[in-house]
Design a protein around this motif. Structure first.
Motif, PDB file in Angstrom:
ATOM      1  N   TRP A 140      24.574  39.575  31.833  1.00  0.00           N
ATOM      2  CA  TRP A 140      25.669  40.278  31.162  1.00  0.00           C
ATOM      3  C   TRP A 140      26.794  39.300  30.870  1.00  0.00           C
ATOM      4  CZ3 TRP A 140      24.789  45.349  30.098  1.00  0.00           C
ATOM      5  CH2 TRP A 140      23.888  46.057  30.899  1.00  0.00           C
ATOM      6  N   ARG A 141      27.516  39.515  29.779  1.00  0.00           N
ATOM      7  CA  ARG A 141      28.701  38.712  29.479  1.00  0.00           C
ATOM      8  C   ARG A 141      29.809  39.612  28.932  1.00  0.00           C
ATOM      9  NH1 ARG A 141      27.811  33.325  29.839  1.00  0.00           N
ATOM     10  NH2 ARG A 141      25.634  32.618  29.752  1.00  0.00           N
ATOM     11  N   VAL A 142      31.018  39.337  29.378  1.00  0.00           N
ATOM     12  CA  VAL A 142      32.203  40.026  28.863  1.00  0.00           C
ATOM     13  C   VAL A 142      33.070  38.976  28.189  1.00  0.00           C
ATOM     14  CG1 VAL A 142      34.200  41.457  29.387  1.00  0.00           C
ATOM     15  CG2 VAL A 142      32.106  41.707  30.739  1.00  0.00           C
ATOM     16  N   LEU A 143      33.272  39.135  26.886  1.00  0.00           N
ATOM     17  CA  LEU A 143      33.999  38.148  26.088  1.00  0.00           C
ATOM     18  C   LEU A 143      35.156  38.805  25.351  1.00  0.00           C
ATOM     19  CD1 LEU A 143      30.902  36.374  24.480  1.00  0.00           C
ATOM     20  CD2 LEU A 143      32.148  35.647  26.524  1.00  0.00           C
ATOM     21  N   ASP A 144      36.092  37.974  24.937  1.00  0.00           N
ATOM     22  CA  ASP A 144      37.174  38.412  24.061  1.00  0.00           C
ATOM     23  C   ASP A 144      36.584  38.535  22.658  1.00  0.00           C
ATOM     24  OD1 ASP A 144      39.311  38.429  22.197  1.00  0.00           O
ATOM     25  OD2 ASP A 144      40.616  37.340  23.558  1.00  0.00           O
ATOM     26  N   GLU A 145      36.539  39.747  22.135  1.00  0.00           N
ATOM     27  CA  GLU A 145      35.920  39.964  20.831  1.00  0.00           C
ATOM     28  C   GLU A 145      36.621  39.179  19.725  1.00  0.00           C
ATOM     29  OE1 GLU A 145      34.365  43.982  19.409  1.00  0.00           O
ATOM     30  OE2 GLU A 145      36.273  43.827  18.326  1.00  0.00           O
ATOM     31  N   THR A 159      29.083  50.552  40.403  1.00  0.00           N
ATOM     32  CA  THR A 159      29.274  49.790  41.634  1.00  0.00           C
ATOM     33  C   THR A 159      30.048  48.524  41.325  1.00  0.00           C
ATOM     34  OG1 THR A 159      27.174  50.632  42.506  1.00  0.00           O
ATOM     35  CG2 THR A 159      28.107  48.671  43.566  1.00  0.00           C
ATOM     36  N   ALA A 160      31.188  48.351  41.969  1.00  0.00           N
ATOM     37  CA  ALA A 160      32.081  47.241  41.634  1.00  0.00           C
ATOM     38  C   ALA A 160      31.484  45.897  42.019  1.00  0.00           C
ATOM     39  CB  ALA A 160      33.426  47.431  42.324  1.00  0.00           C
ATOM     40  N   THR A 161      31.608  44.931  41.113  1.00  0.00           N
ATOM     41  CA  THR A 161      31.229  43.551  41.360  1.00  0.00           C
ATOM     42  C   THR A 161      32.063  42.681  40.433  1.00  0.00           C
ATOM     43  OG1 THR A 161      29.350  42.014  41.527  1.00  0.00           O
ATOM     44  CG2 THR A 161      29.348  43.543  39.677  1.00  0.00           C
ATOM     45  N   LYS A 162      31.867  41.361  40.482  1.00  0.00           N
ATOM     46  CA  LYS A 162      32.676  40.459  39.658  1.00  0.00           C
ATOM     47  C   LYS A 162      31.795  39.517  38.848  1.00  0.00           C
ATOM     48  CE  LYS A 162      37.031  40.285  42.276  1.00  0.00           C
ATOM     49  NZ  LYS A 162      37.882  40.711  41.144  1.00  0.00           N
ATOM     50  N   THR A 163      32.274  39.191  37.655  1.00  0.00           N
ATOM     51  CA  THR A 163      31.641  38.162  36.847  1.00  0.00           C
ATOM     52  C   THR A 163      32.104  36.796  37.336  1.00  0.00           C
ATOM     53  OG1 THR A 163      33.432  37.972  35.211  1.00  0.00           O
ATOM     54  CG2 THR A 163      31.799  39.710  34.862  1.00  0.00           C
ATOM     55  N   ASP A 164      31.538  35.724  36.785  1.00  0.00           N
ATOM     56  CA  ASP A 164      32.106  34.404  37.032  1.00  0.00           C
ATOM     57  C   ASP A 164      33.243  34.171  36.040  1.00  0.00           C
ATOM     58  OD1 ASP A 164      30.973  33.678  34.578  1.00  0.00           O
ATOM     59  OD2 ASP A 164      29.288  32.618  35.483  1.00  0.00           O
ATOM     60  N   THR A 165      33.837  33.009  36.066  1.00  0.00           N
ATOM     61  CA  THR A 165      34.996  32.752  35.200  1.00  0.00           C
ATOM     62  C   THR A 165      34.617  32.666  33.728  1.00  0.00           C
ATOM     63  OG1 THR A 165      34.763  30.373  35.604  1.00  0.00           O
ATOM     64  CG2 THR A 165      36.309  31.581  37.008  1.00  0.00           C
ATOM     65  N   ASN A 166      33.320  32.554  33.449  1.00  0.00           N
ATOM     66  CA  ASN A 166      32.857  32.571  32.058  1.00  0.00           C
ATOM     67  C   ASN A 166      32.498  33.974  31.595  1.00  0.00           C
ATOM     68  OD1 ASN A 166      33.032  29.747  31.491  1.00  0.00           O
ATOM     69  ND2 ASN A 166      31.196  29.439  32.764  1.00  0.00           N
ATOM     70  N   GLY A 167      32.825  34.949  32.429  1.00  0.00           N
ATOM     71  CA  GLY A 167      32.535  36.335  32.063  1.00  0.00           C
ATOM     72  C   GLY A 167      31.092  36.724  32.221  1.00  0.00           C
ATOM     73  N   ALA A 168      30.284  35.900  32.929  1.00  0.00           N
ATOM     74  CA  ALA A 168      28.852  36.147  33.050  1.00  0.00           C
ATOM     75  C   ALA A 168      28.501  36.747  34.406  1.00  0.00           C
ATOM     76  CB  ALA A 168      28.073  34.857  32.839  1.00  0.00           C
TER      77      ALA A 168
END
Length: 333
Positions: free
Chosen positions: A166-171, A197-206
């Protein structure tokens, strides 16, 4: 498989995408006044901006839920906003809408009902009571989050373990936000649109997650309050089977021949009749749409005398992988 939501699935499945549960018939509660302390806000990135709603009237209990519905802007992300209003004095309830950037557009207040979000989802009450006068909220959202997913393997039968990145990016920039983000993982019927369920991405949003393969739906949620702000479903593409048979084995050149077939996981998908040119090049010559039954009908038109190879192709569509039928021939006379 890479699934990108540029502007939230499926889906009715996607962020703060939970529509209000069907309400039971019942008497309206009485509202005297309903106000918002802001009628327009600007929100950037993963921030939220609180907008306070105050309602006075007659509701049973300590909580009142306010529901807002999108009336303009992208319907692919946040379509509903909610505010849980707490009783602050006799006949008065107050609370905040936590407005995300994904709410870019205009919302109207549908109404108010007794209870909080979780309680009303489980036990729907009467229809929400609309405000005495129309109430709207204009949202200007920028640097909205975009969720993408890539599965390995790309195609897998149900029950086969797989991994999703998964990745979360600035569109707006296409880059990560540069910090670890709190996200929610969901599966099954409540996989999307809930906090997960709460968890965290890395600093690259992955975020890399291994799945057993038995989950009906897997989803990444950006948590909000009282529900997710934005969500994205994902799964490997599923293998698809395609079959096709011509109504006639031969026909005069230039005449029409129906080609009847079926495809799995393909309702509403396009299907193409392809003809072989040379030794290896398949070209599209006719198309149709797969019916709800999984059946389809294509039309072949023999272009010359002799045996002409054809096949049916259903491209990647929905959760189904691209697949072709076995080649067959129609002899032009």
């Amino acid at each position: 498989m890479k699934k990108t939501l540029l502007a939230m699935a499926v889906v009715s499945l996607v962020g703060a995408v939970l529509a209000p549960a069907p309400a039971l018939a019942g008497p309206d509660s009485e509202i005297t006044t309903a106000t918002m302390n802001k009628t327009s806000v600007a929100v950037a990135g993963l921030n939220t901006v609180p907008v306070t709603i105050t309602v006075t009237g007659d509701f049973p209990g300590a909580w009142v839920l306010a529901t807002l519905k999108r009336t303009s802007g992208s319907v692919l992300k946040t379509n509903y906003l909610y505010a849980e209003l707490a009783k602050v004095s006799e006949g008065t309830w107050k609370g905040n809408i936590n407005v995300p950037s994904t709410a870019d557009g205009t919302f109207k207040v549908l109404g108010f009902e007794a209870g909080n979000f979780a309680g009303i989802r489980e036990n729907p009450g009467s229809e929400p009571t609309p405000p005495p006068t129309p109430m709207t909220l204009a949202v200007q959202g920028s640097h909205q989050p975009k969720i993408t997913s890539t599965t390995n393997p790309k195609v897998a039968p149900e029950g086969t373990p797989y991994t999703t990145t998964w990745r979360v990016l600035d569109e707006q920039t296409g880059k990560p936000y540069g910090t670890r983000l709190t996200v929610g993982l969901g599966t099954g019927e409540v996989g999307c649109g809930w906090k997960g369920t709460a968890t965290k991405t890395d600093t690259n949003g992955a975020l890399v997650v291994k799945y057993r393969g038995s989950e009906e739906t897997t989803c990444l949620n950006i948590p909000g309050d009282p529900t997710s702000l934005y969500a994205m479903p994902s799964a490997p593409l599923r293998p698809r089977s395609v079959s096709a048979t011509p109504a006639k084995a031969s026909a005069p050149v230039g005449t029409f021949v129906n080609v009847n077939g079926s495809a799995t996981i393909a309702s509403g998908c396009a299907v193409w009749l392809q003809r072989l040119y040379g030794a290896t090049q398949w070209r599209n010559v006719n198309s149709a749409t797969v019916r709800a039954s999984g059946r389809f009908t294509l039309i072949a038109t023999p272009a010359y005398k002799g045996k002409i190879p054809y096949r049916a192709l259903v491209p990647e569509c929905g959760w189904g992988a691209a697949a072709t039928s076995k080649p067959f021939t129609i002899t032009g006379l």
